[in-house]
Scaffold this motif. Sequence first.
Motif, PDB file in Angstrom:
ATOM      1  N   LEU A 155     -12.343   0.690   1.976  1.00  0.00           N
ATOM      2  CA  LEU A 155     -13.316   0.751   3.063  1.00  0.00           C
ATOM      3  C   LEU A 155     -14.463   1.720   2.785  1.00  0.00           C
ATOM      4  O   LEU A 155     -15.499   1.661   3.442  1.00  0.00           O
ATOM      5  CB  LEU A 155     -12.611   1.130   4.371  1.00  0.00           C
ATOM      6  N   GLU A 156     -14.287   2.573   1.805  1.00  0.00           N
ATOM      7  CA  GLU A 156     -15.358   3.481   1.403  1.00  0.00           C
ATOM      8  C   GLU A 156     -16.380   2.784   0.511  1.00  0.00           C
ATOM      9  O   GLU A 156     -17.361   3.398   0.095  1.00  0.00           O
ATOM     10  CB  GLU A 156     -14.773   4.700   0.674  1.00  0.00           C
TER      11      GLU A 156
ATOM     12  N   ASP B  90       0.860  -1.184   0.000  1.00  0.00           N
ATOM     13  CA  ASP B  90       0.000   0.000   0.000  1.00  0.00           C
ATOM     14  C   ASP B  90       0.894   1.231   0.000  1.00  0.00           C
ATOM     15  O   ASP B  90       2.131   1.117   0.049  1.00  0.00           O
ATOM     16  CB  ASP B  90      -0.920  -0.011   1.234  1.00  0.00           C
TER      17      ASP B  90
ATOM     18  N   ASP C 273      -1.634   4.487   3.379  1.00  0.00           N
ATOM     19  CA  ASP C 273      -2.623   3.406   3.317  1.00  0.00           C
ATOM     20  C   ASP C 273      -3.791   3.760   2.401  1.00  0.00           C
ATOM     21  O   ASP C 273      -4.961   3.498   2.701  1.00  0.00           O
ATOM     22  CB  ASP C 273      -3.141   3.061   4.716  1.00  0.00           C
ATOM     23  N   GLU C 274      -3.456   4.327   1.259  1.00  0.00           N
ATOM     24  CA  GLU C 274      -4.477   4.845   0.357  1.00  0.00           C
ATOM     25  C   GLU C 274      -5.391   3.760  -0.201  1.00  0.00           C
ATOM     26  O   GLU C 274      -6.619   3.944  -0.288  1.00  0.00           O
ATOM     27  CB  GLU C 274      -3.806   5.599  -0.801  1.00  0.00           C
TER      28      GLU C 274
ATOM     29  N   GLY D  23      -9.120  -5.041   5.428  1.00  0.00           N
ATOM     30  CA  GLY D  23      -9.949  -3.958   5.954  1.00  0.00           C
ATOM     31  C   GLY D  23     -10.142  -4.056   7.459  1.00  0.00           C
ATOM     32  O   GLY D  23     -10.069  -3.054   8.175  1.00  0.00           O
TER      33      GLY D  23
ATOM     34  N   TYR E 212      -6.925  -3.033   9.161  1.00  0.00           N
ATOM     35  CA  TYR E 212      -6.708  -1.589   9.157  1.00  0.00           C
ATOM     36  C   TYR E 212      -7.602  -0.892  10.174  1.00  0.00           C
ATOM     37  O   TYR E 212      -7.166   0.022  10.886  1.00  0.00           O
ATOM     38  CB  TYR E 212      -6.961  -1.025   7.757  1.00  0.00           C
ATOM     39  N   THR E 213      -8.850  -1.328  10.290  1.00  0.00           N
ATOM     40  CA  THR E 213      -9.768  -0.764  11.276  1.00  0.00           C
ATOM     41  C   THR E 213      -9.241  -0.988  12.694  1.00  0.00           C
ATOM     42  O   THR E 213      -9.271  -0.079  13.539  1.00  0.00           O
ATOM     43  CB  THR E 213     -11.162  -1.384  11.128  1.00  0.00           C
TER      44      THR E 213
ATOM     45  N   ARG F 246      -7.840   2.461   2.512  1.00  0.00           N
ATOM     46  CA  ARG F 246      -8.792   3.508   2.903  1.00  0.00           C
ATOM     47  C   ARG F 246      -9.874   3.667   1.833  1.00  0.00           C
ATOM     48  O   ARG F 246     -11.054   3.802   2.148  1.00  0.00           O
ATOM     49  CB  ARG F 246      -8.064   4.829   3.139  1.00  0.00           C
ATOM     50  N   LYS F 247      -9.469   3.639   0.572  1.00  0.00           N
ATOM     51  CA  LYS F 247     -10.449   3.727  -0.509  1.00  0.00           C
ATOM     52  C   LYS F 247     -11.363   2.509  -0.510  1.00  0.00           C
ATOM     53  O   LYS F 247     -12.568   2.618  -0.746  1.00  0.00           O
ATOM     54  CB  LYS F 247      -9.732   3.848  -1.857  1.00  0.00           C
TER      55      LYS F 247
ATOM     56  N   LEU G 154      -6.248   1.348  13.314  1.00  0.00           N
ATOM     57  CA  LEU G 154      -6.652   2.718  13.637  1.00  0.00           C
ATOM     58  C   LEU G 154      -7.143   2.821  15.073  1.00  0.00           C
ATOM     59  O   LEU G 154      -6.857   3.801  15.775  1.00  0.00           O
ATOM     60  CB  LEU G 154      -7.756   3.175  12.682  1.00  0.00           C
TER      61      LEU G 154
END
Length: 253
Positions: free
Chosen positions: A62-63, A51, A55-56, A236, A239-240, A59-60, A243
Motif C-alpha cells: 500500500l506504500e 502474510d 500484515d507486512e 489492499g 486490508y484498508t 502494508r508495504k 483497518l
Amino acid sequence: MAIEVFNRREIKYLISNEDKDALLSIIGQYMESDPYNKGGKPYSICNIYLDTEADELIRKSLEKPAFKEKIRLRSYGTAKPGDKVYLESKKKFDSVVNKRRTAFLLEEAYEYFESGKIREDREQAENPGNAPKMNKQVMQEIDYIMNFYNLSPRVFISYDRLAFFEKNNSDFRLTIDTNIQTRRENLRLEVPAYGRQLLPEGKWLMEAKAFKAFPLWFVHFLSERRLFSTSFSKYGSEYTAHLEELKNKKTEI
C-alpha cells in the motif's frame, strides 16, 4: 498443461454495469471467451492470501513501492479434498507483473502451511496418480519467501470472473470480476465463498493484461467510455476496510 509463469502489465479499471454491457456487445468481434465461462457465465476463483502476523506484505504494498510481492493459494471454485490448487507468487516491478505458480493437492498445501515442509514421500502418497506435477524451481522460490517472512494464511478473497483471450493469439487478455467477497475467518478453500463485499453495487473490476501494447479497438473503447485506470487492489482494499473496521470497534468501546 496450465501455464505456470506469466510476465505482463496489468492495468485495472472500475467500470459500471453499462460499461460492462457495452464491452460485451462488441468483444466477440475481437476476443474469445475463456472455456471456464460456460454459457457465458462467470466462473468462481477462490484465494487464500498469506502474510505475516503484522500484515507486512500488504502494508508495504500500500506504500506503492517500485517492487512488491504477494503469495496466495488459489482454487477454481470451492475446492474439495483431492482437488488441484495452485500456490502462486506474484511480484510487480515498474508496472510489470511476474506470476509464478505450482500445483498442489489441497491437502498437501495445508500440510505445507502447517509444517513448513513439502511431503518427502510425495511419490508414495495415498493417491499418487492424482497428485499434480510440482514445478520444483517455482516451489523453491516460493518456499524461500514463505520462510523469509514466516508467512501464514491471513485473508480469503473470492470473486466471479469473465475472462477473454484475443483471437489472433496475441498476449492480450481481459478479465471482468464481480461479487468480490473477503473474510478473515474460515481460511479454507473448501468452505463456500462468503464475506464482506468489496465493490459497490453495479461496479465491476476490469483488468487488461498484456506484455506489449493494448490493441487499438480496446484503446478506442476506453476513450469512448471515458474509462481511466485505477490502482484498485483486492487485497489492499480488503486490508484498508479491515483497518477501518478495527478503528470503528475501538471508537465504540
